[in-house]
Scaffold this motif. Structure first.
Motif, mmCIF file in Angstrom:
data_model
loop_
_atom_site.group_PDB
_atom_site.id
_atom_site.type_symbol
_atom_site.label_atom_id
_atom_site.label_comp_id
_atom_site.label_asym_id
_atom_site.label_seq_id
_atom_site.Cartn_x
_atom_site.Cartn_y
_atom_site.Cartn_z
ATOM 1 N N VAL A 144 0.848 -1.197 0.000
ATOM 2 C CA VAL A 144 0.000 0.000 0.000
ATOM 3 C C VAL A 144 0.875 1.236 0.000
ATOM 4 O O VAL A 144 1.839 1.331 0.760
ATOM 5 N N TYR A 145 0.550 2.178 -0.866
ATOM 6 C CA TYR A 145 1.300 3.434 -1.004
ATOM 7 C C TYR A 145 0.417 4.621 -0.640
ATOM 8 O O TYR A 145 -0.815 4.522 -0.660
ATOM 9 N N SER A 146 1.053 5.720 -0.357
ATOM 10 C CA SER A 146 0.321 6.949 -0.022
ATOM 11 C C SER A 146 -0.480 7.473 -1.206
ATOM 12 O O SER A 146 -1.463 8.194 -1.036
ATOM 13 N N SER A 147 -0.046 7.122 -2.415
ATOM 14 C CA SER A 147 -0.754 7.454 -3.654
ATOM 15 C C SER A 147 -0.342 6.420 -4.690
ATOM 16 O O SER A 147 0.509 5.566 -4.412
ATOM 17 N N ASP A 148 -0.915 6.485 -5.870
ATOM 18 C CA ASP A 148 -0.627 5.487 -6.905
ATOM 19 C C ASP A 148 0.826 5.601 -7.360
ATOM 20 O O ASP A 148 1.212 6.604 -7.974
ATOM 21 N N PRO A 149 1.685 4.608 -7.086
ATOM 22 C CA PRO A 149 3.104 4.696 -7.456
ATOM 23 C C PRO A 149 3.335 4.704 -8.964
ATOM 24 O O PRO A 149 4.393 5.123 -9.425
ATOM 25 N N ARG A 150 2.320 4.263 -9.718
ATOM 26 C CA ARG A 150 2.460 4.277 -11.177
ATOM 27 C C ARG A 150 2.274 5.669 -11.750
ATOM 28 O O ARG A 150 2.646 5.938 -12.880
ATOM 29 N N GLU A 151 1.682 6.553 -10.938
ATOM 30 C CA GLU A 151 1.433 7.915 -11.395
ATOM 31 C C GLU A 151 2.201 8.958 -10.587
ATOM 32 O O GLU A 151 2.457 10.055 -11.085
ATOM 33 N N ASP A 152 2.567 8.621 -9.354
ATOM 34 C CA ASP A 152 3.239 9.560 -8.463
ATOM 35 C C ASP A 152 4.607 9.004 -8.047
ATOM 36 O O ASP A 152 4.683 8.077 -7.235
ATOM 37 N N PRO A 153 5.710 9.559 -8.590
ATOM 38 C CA PRO A 153 7.047 9.064 -8.254
ATOM 39 C C PRO A 153 7.421 9.287 -6.784
ATOM 40 O O PRO A 153 8.355 8.666 -6.280
ATOM 41 N N ASP A 154 6.701 10.169 -6.103
ATOM 42 C CA ASP A 154 6.990 10.448 -4.696
ATOM 43 C C ASP A 154 6.096 9.639 -3.747
ATOM 44 O O ASP A 154 6.098 9.882 -2.531
#
Length: 234
Positions: A144-154
Motif C-alpha cells: 500500500v502506497y500513499s498514492s498510486d506509485p504508477r502515477e506519483d514518483p513520490d
C-alpha cells in the motif's frame, strides 16, 4: 490455520496463460499442506473489458457487477481445474457455501458473491465470517502506497500501517464495478471492523505468495513489516 487469500484477476488471468494458473496451483498445494485455504479470485482485465462494453450499451452498475462476478467465477473454475483433486470442485456462491466447502478438507476457490462488493471486500467479509487467522491480498503492486506509485514518483510505501490509516488512504477510490485500487474502501472498512491481520503484496509470482504466507503465518499478531508487502494491523 485458516487463511483467506484474495488473488487479483490482473495477476492470475492477465493473459489467460495456463502455465500461470498451473504455477499458482502448485503454490497453493504447498500452502494447503499446512493451512486451510479459501481463495477468492478477481476478474482482472477481462472483467473490466466486459464491464466497459456493458456500460456503453446502457447497463447500470448492478448489471455490470453481475457481469464482473461471472468473470471472477470463470477464473475460479480455471484455478480449480489446475488444482484438480486438491480443490473443492465448484466455486461457492455464498459465504455459507464457502463455510460448508471448507469441511471437505479441500482448497476452496470462489469468485464474487453479490453486487457492490469487490473480490477484496468478499475476502474481508469471508475472513470475518470464518474467523480466519490471516488474510492476504495478492495484487499487482508490492504493498500500500500513499498514492498510486504508477502515477506519483513520490508515493510512499507503508511497511506497516493501521487499518484506520488504510481507510484514509483508499477512501477516495471510486466505488464502481471494475475500479482499480490496492484495497478498495469497503474492504478497508471491513478490515478495520474485524481487526484481522492482513498483508497486501505483489502476487505476480506465486512463489512469493507462498514464501510470504509461510513466513508470516507464524508471526500473526506481531507488529513487523513485510519485506514483500504491507502489513495492516488493528
Amino acid at each position: 490455520m485458516l487463511i483467506v487469500l484474495s488473488v487479483g484477476g490482473s495477476i492470475l488471468a492477465k493473459d489467460l496463460d495456463p502455465e500461470h494458473f498451473a504455477a499458482y496451483a502448485s503454490a497453493l498445494r504447498e500452502l494447503g499442506k499446512e493451512h486451510k485455504l479459501v481463495i477468492v479470485t478477481g476478474g482482472g482485465v477481462a472483467a473490466r473489458d466486459y464491464i466497459n462494453v456493458a456500460r456503453k450499451v446502457g447497463a447500470n452498475e448492478v448489471v455490470c457487477d453481475f457481469i464482473g462476478i461471472d468473470i471472477t467465477r470463470l477464473n475460479a473454475q480455471l484455478l480449480i481445474a489446475a488444482l484438480g483433486k486438491d480443490a473443492y470442485p465448484e466455486p461457492p456462491t455464498s459465504y455459507k457455501e464457502a463455510e460448508s466447502a471448507i469441511a471437505s478438507g479441500k482448497i476452496v476457490i470462489m469468485g464474487g458473491v453479490i453486487p457492490g462488493q469487490t473480490t477484496d471486500a468478499v475476502s474481508a467479509v469471508l475472513a470475518e465470517y470464518l474467523n480466519a487467522d490471516m488474510m492476504v491480498i495478492a495484487t499487482s503492486v508490492d504493498g500500500v502506497y500513499s498514492s498510486d506509485p504508477r502515477e506519483d514518483p513520490d508515493a510512499k510505501k507503508y511497511d506497516v500501517m493501521t487499518a484506520k490509516e488504510l481507510v484514509s488512504v483508499v477512501i477516495s477510490t471510486e466505488m464502481k464495478a471494475g475500479s482499480k485500487s490496492p484495497v478498495d474502501p469497503l474492504a478497508s472498512k471491513i478490515i478495520e471492523r474485524c481487526n484481522i491481520d492482513t498483508i497486501v503484496m505483489d502476487g505476480t509470482n506465486p512463489q512469493d505468495v507462498l514464501q510470504v504466507v509461510l513466513q508470516e503465518a507464524s508471526k500473526v499478531g506481531e507488529i513487523s513489516g513485510v519485506h514483500l508487502g504491507t502489513r495492516i494491523i488493528g
